[in-house]
Design an enzyme around this catalytic site. Structure first.
Site, PDB file in Angstrom:
ATOM      1  CG  ASP A   7      39.273  43.488  37.172  1.00 21.11           C
ATOM      2  OD1 ASP A   7      38.487  42.528  36.508  1.00 21.11           O
ATOM      3  OD2 ASP A   7      39.736  44.327  36.537  1.00 21.11           O
ATOM      4  CD  GLU A  68      35.445  40.748  35.171  1.00 21.51           C
ATOM      5  OE1 GLU A  68      34.743  42.039  35.580  1.00 21.51           O
ATOM      6  OE2 GLU A  68      36.374  40.607  34.396  1.00 21.51           O
ATOM      7  CG  ASP A 141      43.003  47.051  36.128  1.00 25.40           C
ATOM      8  OD1 ASP A 141      42.699  45.890  35.611  1.00 25.40           O
ATOM      9  OD2 ASP A 141      43.585  47.946  35.971  1.00 25.40           O
TER      10      ASP A 141
END
Length: 196
Positions: A7, A68, A141
């Site tokens: 992330d 991501e 996260d």
């Protein structure tokens, strides 16, 4: 298959390793957050992200990296930092010859919760349940990095089958066009002769 999920972020970069088993079985291997001080210069922060990610790649030896996909945010500066961190991760993976796959936030949410509009609390709850963790990963996260790895593990077989099907369809189409062209050429050469 072992997946490193990331992330991306410049202040906090969620990072996790998940192993996939048969079916939809998933097991958490490691999860953490790489942090960089906001007072450091951008280049130093990116170097710290790179060093942290490379240490994870060396330690856990994943077969693929799932990141991501960065979307525009209201804060352009935050979006730029996130994109730069994602680029550093992709570069570190590419240097090791690892495939890098990008997944949108809605893809990740849908894979893990069944809804592309799930909130962070729902994602964290499902990640905790799917990986049979004793407590929820924090901060968000970290949970998002786990969710990215799970998403890739579950979506990769479908993507691979679709890519194979598309490749076969392209080959069939190419062969069909070649047969049509050959038939047309034969018809043209046959029509040039005059019957007696």
């Amino acid at each position: 298959m072992r997946v490193l999920g990331v992330d991306p972020g410049l202040t906090r970069l969620g990072i996790a390793v998940v192993d996939g088993g048969t079916g939809r079985a998933v097991t958490a291997v490691a999860v953490d957050v790489i942090r960089t001080p906001v007072d450091d210069d951008l280049a130093v922060r990116l170097l710290k992200v790179a060093d942290g990610v490379e240490a994870w790649l060396d330690r856990h030896r994943p077969g693929v990296v799932a990141i991501e996909r960065v979307f525009s945010q209201h804060n352009v500066r935050t979006a730029m930092g996130t994109a730069q961190a994602a680029g550093v991760v992709a570069l570190a993976a590419a240097r090791r010859g690892l495939p890098v796959m990008f997944h949108t936030p809605s893809e990740v949410k849908a894979a893990v919760t069944g809804s592309g509009r799930a909130d962070k609390a729902q994602v964290t709850m499902m990640v905790t349940k799917l990986l049979r963790l004793t407590e929820a990963p924090k901060p968000a996260d970290a949970a998002d990095a786990l969710a990215l790895a799970i998403c890739h593990l579950w979506r990769a077989p479908v993507r691979n089958r679709m890519a194979e099907a598309e490749a076969r369809a392209a080959e069939f189409a190419k062969a069909h066009r070649a047969r049509l062209a050959a038939a047309a050429a034969q018809a043209r050469s046959g029509s040039g002769t005059v019957a007696k």
